[in-house]
Design a protein around this motif. Structure first.
Motif, PDB file in Angstrom:
ATOM      1  N   LEU A 197       7.891 150.158  82.205  1.00 38.80           N
ATOM      2  CA  LEU A 197       6.939 149.576  81.028  1.00 38.80           C
ATOM      3  C   LEU A 197       6.437 150.841  80.228  1.00 38.80           C
ATOM      4  O   LEU A 197       6.493 150.827  79.215  1.00 38.80           O
ATOM      5  N   ARG A 198       6.094 151.766  80.851  1.00 34.82           N
ATOM      6  CA  ARG A 198       5.671 153.120  80.321  1.00 34.82           C
ATOM      7  C   ARG A 198       6.616 153.681  79.411  1.00 34.82           C
ATOM      8  O   ARG A 198       6.391 154.285  78.375  1.00 34.82           O
ATOM      9  N   GLU A 199       7.679 153.891  80.100  1.00 33.30           N
ATOM     10  CA  GLU A 199       8.740 154.678  79.525  1.00 33.30           C
ATOM     11  C   GLU A 199       9.654 154.196  78.339  1.00 33.30           C
ATOM     12  O   GLU A 199      10.232 154.590  77.525  1.00 33.30           O
ATOM     13  N   LYS A 200       9.877 152.749  78.665  1.00 27.94           N
ATOM     14  CA  LYS A 200      10.734 152.047  77.896  1.00 27.94           C
ATOM     15  C   LYS A 200      10.261 150.662  77.474  1.00 27.94           C
ATOM     16  O   LYS A 200      10.498 150.395  75.950  1.00 27.94           O
ATOM     17  N   GLY A 201       9.622 149.938  78.284  1.00 27.14           N
ATOM     18  CA  GLY A 201       9.239 148.686  77.666  1.00 27.14           C
ATOM     19  C   GLY A 201       8.319 148.565  76.786  1.00 27.14           C
ATOM     20  O   GLY A 201       8.340 148.012  75.604  1.00 27.14           O
ATOM     21  N   LEU A 202       6.916 149.007  76.956  1.00 26.17           N
ATOM     22  CA  LEU A 202       6.020 149.014  75.814  1.00 26.17           C
ATOM     23  C   LEU A 202       6.338 149.796  74.531  1.00 26.17           C
ATOM     24  O   LEU A 202       5.837 149.236  73.474  1.00 26.17           O
ATOM     25  N   PRO A 217       1.451 142.418  70.916  1.00 26.44           N
ATOM     26  CA  PRO A 217       0.990 141.227  71.954  1.00 26.44           C
ATOM     27  C   PRO A 217       0.345 141.808  73.271  1.00 26.44           C
ATOM     28  O   PRO A 217       0.658 143.061  73.557  1.00 26.44           O
ATOM     29  N   ALA A 218      -0.461 141.046  73.840  1.00 24.90           N
ATOM     30  CA  ALA A 218      -0.986 141.562  75.113  1.00 24.90           C
ATOM     31  C   ALA A 218      -0.005 141.624  76.053  1.00 24.90           C
ATOM     32  O   ALA A 218       1.218 141.088  76.119  1.00 24.90           O
ATOM     33  N   LEU A 219      -0.263 142.251  77.277  1.00 27.60           N
ATOM     34  CA  LEU A 219       0.845 142.481  78.346  1.00 27.60           C
ATOM     35  C   LEU A 219       0.200 141.636  79.549  1.00 27.60           C
ATOM     36  O   LEU A 219      -0.791 141.754  80.083  1.00 27.60           O
ATOM     37  N   ALA A 220       1.151 140.716  80.078  1.00 32.86           N
ATOM     38  CA  ALA A 220       1.017 139.823  81.330  1.00 32.86           C
ATOM     39  C   ALA A 220       1.966 139.586  82.092  1.00 32.86           C
ATOM     40  O   ALA A 220       2.791 138.476  81.995  1.00 32.86           O
ATOM     41  N   PRO A 221       2.272 140.590  83.094  1.00 32.57           N
ATOM     42  CA  PRO A 221       3.412 140.556  83.913  1.00 32.57           C
ATOM     43  C   PRO A 221       3.336 139.798  85.042  1.00 32.57           C
ATOM     44  O   PRO A 221       2.250 139.306  85.304  1.00 32.57           O
ATOM     45  N   ARG A 222       4.391 139.515  85.526  1.00 30.99           N
ATOM     46  CA  ARG A 222       4.492 138.797  86.820  1.00 30.99           C
ATOM     47  C   ARG A 222       5.216 139.547  87.795  1.00 30.99           C
ATOM     48  O   ARG A 222       6.570 140.148  87.433  1.00 30.99           O
ATOM     49  N   ILE A 223       4.793 139.620  89.152  1.00 31.62           N
ATOM     50  CA  ILE A 223       5.288 140.648  90.284  1.00 31.62           C
ATOM     51  C   ILE A 223       5.364 139.992  91.569  1.00 31.62           C
ATOM     52  O   ILE A 223       4.353 138.971  91.528  1.00 31.62           O
ATOM     53  N   ARG A 224       6.303 140.275  92.225  1.00 30.29           N
ATOM     54  CA  ARG A 224       6.042 139.666  93.452  1.00 30.29           C
ATOM     55  C   ARG A 224       5.390 140.364  94.550  1.00 30.29           C
ATOM     56  O   ARG A 224       5.162 141.497  94.420  1.00 30.29           O
ATOM     57  N   LEU A 225       4.754 139.648  95.322  1.00 31.84           N
ATOM     58  CA  LEU A 225       3.692 140.090  96.364  1.00 31.84           C
ATOM     59  C   LEU A 225       4.499 140.016  97.698  1.00 31.84           C
ATOM     60  O   LEU A 225       3.886 139.530  98.724  1.00 31.84           O
ATOM     61  N   ASP A 226       5.487 140.899  97.903  1.00 29.71           N
ATOM     62  CA  ASP A 226       6.266 141.248  98.789  1.00 29.71           C
ATOM     63  C   ASP A 226       5.624 142.253  99.882  1.00 29.71           C
ATOM     64  O   ASP A 226       5.229 142.091 101.056  1.00 29.71           O
ATOM     65  N   ASP A 227       5.323 143.542  99.100  1.00 37.07           N
ATOM     66  CA  ASP A 227       4.658 144.546  99.801  1.00 37.07           C
ATOM     67  C   ASP A 227       3.307 144.734  99.184  1.00 37.07           C
ATOM     68  O   ASP A 227       2.931 145.275  98.185  1.00 37.07           O
ATOM     69  N   PRO A 228       2.303 144.387 100.014  1.00 35.92           N
ATOM     70  CA  PRO A 228       0.947 144.259  99.275  1.00 35.92           C
ATOM     71  C   PRO A 228       0.375 145.604  99.031  1.00 35.92           C
ATOM     72  O   PRO A 228      -0.372 145.705  97.740  1.00 35.92           O
ATOM     73  N   ARG A 233      -0.952 149.296  94.188  1.00 40.50           N
ATOM     74  CA  ARG A 233      -0.665 150.284  93.449  1.00 40.50           C
ATOM     75  C   ARG A 233      -0.375 150.145  91.907  1.00 40.50           C
ATOM     76  O   ARG A 233      -0.608 150.442  91.061  1.00 40.50           O
ATOM     77  N   GLU A 234       0.643 149.069  92.011  1.00 42.67           N
ATOM     78  CA  GLU A 234       1.470 148.584  90.782  1.00 42.67           C
ATOM     79  C   GLU A 234       0.299 147.874  89.871  1.00 42.67           C
ATOM     80  O   GLU A 234       0.216 147.924  88.638  1.00 42.67           O
ATOM     81  N   ALA A 235      -0.667 146.936  90.529  1.00 44.64           N
ATOM     82  CA  ALA A 235      -1.738 146.105  89.886  1.00 44.64           C
ATOM     83  C   ALA A 235      -2.653 147.325  88.945  1.00 44.64           C
ATOM     84  O   ALA A 235      -3.023 147.136  87.864  1.00 44.64           O
ATOM     85  N   GLU A 236      -2.834 148.393  89.834  1.00 37.33           N
ATOM     86  CA  GLU A 236      -3.854 149.416  89.171  1.00 37.33           C
ATOM     87  C   GLU A 236      -2.961 150.017  87.904  1.00 37.33           C
ATOM     88  O   GLU A 236      -3.660 150.390  86.835  1.00 37.33           O
ATOM     89  N   GLU A 237      -1.761 150.364  88.142  1.00 39.08           N
ATOM     90  CA  GLU A 237      -1.020 151.015  87.006  1.00 39.08           C
ATOM     91  C   GLU A 237      -0.961 149.967  85.950  1.00 39.08           C
ATOM     92  O   GLU A 237      -0.994 150.278  84.705  1.00 39.08           O
ATOM     93  N   PHE A 238      -0.681 148.538  86.074  1.00 34.72           N
ATOM     94  CA  PHE A 238      -0.597 147.825  85.210  1.00 34.72           C
ATOM     95  C   PHE A 238      -1.813 147.612  84.348  1.00 34.72           C
ATOM     96  O   PHE A 238      -2.013 147.606  83.076  1.00 34.72           O
ATOM     97  N   ALA A 239      -3.033 147.562  85.094  1.00 34.66           N
ATOM     98  CA  ALA A 239      -4.436 147.788  84.367  1.00 34.66           C
ATOM     99  C   ALA A 239      -4.654 148.892  83.292  1.00 34.66           C
ATOM    100  O   ALA A 239      -4.905 148.819  82.585  1.00 34.66           O
ATOM    101  N   GLU A 240      -3.843 149.990  84.040  1.00 38.61           N
ATOM    102  CA  GLU A 240      -3.991 151.207  83.016  1.00 38.61           C
ATOM    103  C   GLU A 240      -3.232 151.266  81.952  1.00 38.61           C
ATOM    104  O   GLU A 240      -3.735 151.853  80.870  1.00 38.61           O
ATOM    105  N   LEU A 241      -2.110 150.463  82.067  1.00 33.84           N
ATOM    106  CA  LEU A 241      -1.315 150.180  80.861  1.00 33.84           C
ATOM    107  C   LEU A 241      -1.797 149.082  79.743  1.00 33.84           C
ATOM    108  O   LEU A 241      -1.169 149.002  78.996  1.00 33.84           O
ATOM    109  N   GLY A 242      -3.044 148.475  80.212  1.00 30.63           N
ATOM    110  CA  GLY A 242      -3.739 147.572  79.199  1.00 30.63           C
ATOM    111  C   GLY A 242      -3.413 146.247  79.695  1.00 30.63           C
ATOM    112  O   GLY A 242      -3.719 145.421  78.739  1.00 30.63           O
ATOM    113  N   ALA A 243      -2.639 145.999  80.805  1.00 32.59           N
ATOM    114  CA  ALA A 243      -2.352 144.400  81.025  1.00 32.59           C
ATOM    115  C   ALA A 243      -3.694 143.509  80.899  1.00 32.59           C
ATOM    116  O   ALA A 243      -4.576 144.010  81.761  1.00 32.59           O
TER     117      ALA A 243
END
Length: 275
Positions: A197-202, A217-228, A233-243
């Motif tokens: 997201l940081r490098e390409k998507g956004l 538009p706002a950012l509202a991703p969906r991720i799998r909760l396989d590895d909590p 860590r990804e949730a914290e990064e998504f928040a930093e990206l403005g999700a």
């Protein structure tokens, strides 16, 4: 950043009792929204990943609306070309009104070529049809008369939410990003990493929004909760990206690896508590 849960509406564990349990869990645990997926004709390629019985998203969400009071309800995602746009506009407007303005309308083009064939819808036109249908749906939500198919129709009742229910557009391809920029209130990519997201998507989304002459538009991703731990860590990064929203999906991708609803709910509750 608001957290939501993806409720499995397919497979042997998909029952009215299980849906009620998911709804109670979402409200009691403090999740902000719950979403379910969409297939209409479960062809063998779909069944290999999402086996039957497969519950219709709109019928199921309407039932969930009647047994909940707070949690927002949505689709992740409605495959727009599968249904006539005037029907989709009416069903979603009814659902938003009957739920007291709690609908999130997630949309996408889908991937199941054989399902398109079963429904008699041209797979090659799925992007163009999605754009056309979104235009019709948005018009139907806000106007008292809509022209389509050579006729003028009354699409009322309108949704409760103003100016309309939030539209979350999925997909990562260039056409999908143009669709997000043109129609979307939020981008709803699935299983993407913060780094991508940081490098390409956004950057691509910002460019598409600039070309469309609309706010990003706002950012509202969906991720799998396989590895909590990874998801945390990804949730914290998504928040930093403005999700603004993050949808958590506990389905591992194959029916053989699926856990019970109780196991998934324990995992979700622990994840939410850890943030």
């Amino acid at each position: 950043m608001e957290l939501g849960i993806n409720i499995p509406n397919f497979g042997t564990a998909a029952t009215p009792e299980a849906f009620a349990g998911w709804a109670r869990f979402a409200e009691d645990t403090g999740f902000g929204f719950a979403m379910i997926s969409d297939h209409v004709a479960v062809t063998p390629d779909v069944a290999a990943q999402y086996p039957g019985p497969f519950y219709d998203p709109f019928t199921t969400l309407a039932w969930l609306a009647g047994i909940t009071t707070r949690v927002r309800l949505g689709t992740t995602v409605t495959i727009l070309p599968y249904r006539h746009p005037l029907q989709t506009a009416r069903v979603t407007a009814n659902l938003d009104r009957l739920s007291g303005g709690r609908l999130i309308f997630g949309v996408g083009v889908g991937w199941a070529r054989r399902e398109y064939a079963a429904l008699g819808v041209p797979f090659e036109r799925r992007g163009a049809l999605t754009d056309e249908y979104l235009d019709v749906i948005l018009s139907s939500w806000t106007r008292d008369a809509v022209s389509y198919g050579g006729e003028t129709v009354d699409p009322r009742p309108h949704p409760v939410q103003e100016p309309h229910p939030p539209v979350w557009v999925g997909g990562q391809a260039p056409g999908a990003l143009r669709r997000v920029a043109r129609f979307g209130d939020a981008w709803h990519p699935i299983n993407v990493t913060p780094a991508w997201l940081r490098e390409k998507g956004l950057p691509a989304l910002r460019a598409a929004a600039e070309e469309a002459g609309r706010p990003v538009p706002a950012l509202a991703p969906r991720i799998r909760l396989d590895d909590p731990d990874l998801a945390r860590r990804e949730a914290e990064e998504f928040a930093e990206l403005g999700a603004t929203h993050l949808l958590l999906d506990t389905y591992p991708g194959t029916p053989e690896a699926a856990r019970t609803p109780e196991e998934d709910q324990r995992r979700l509750a622990a994840f939410r508590k850890s943030l």
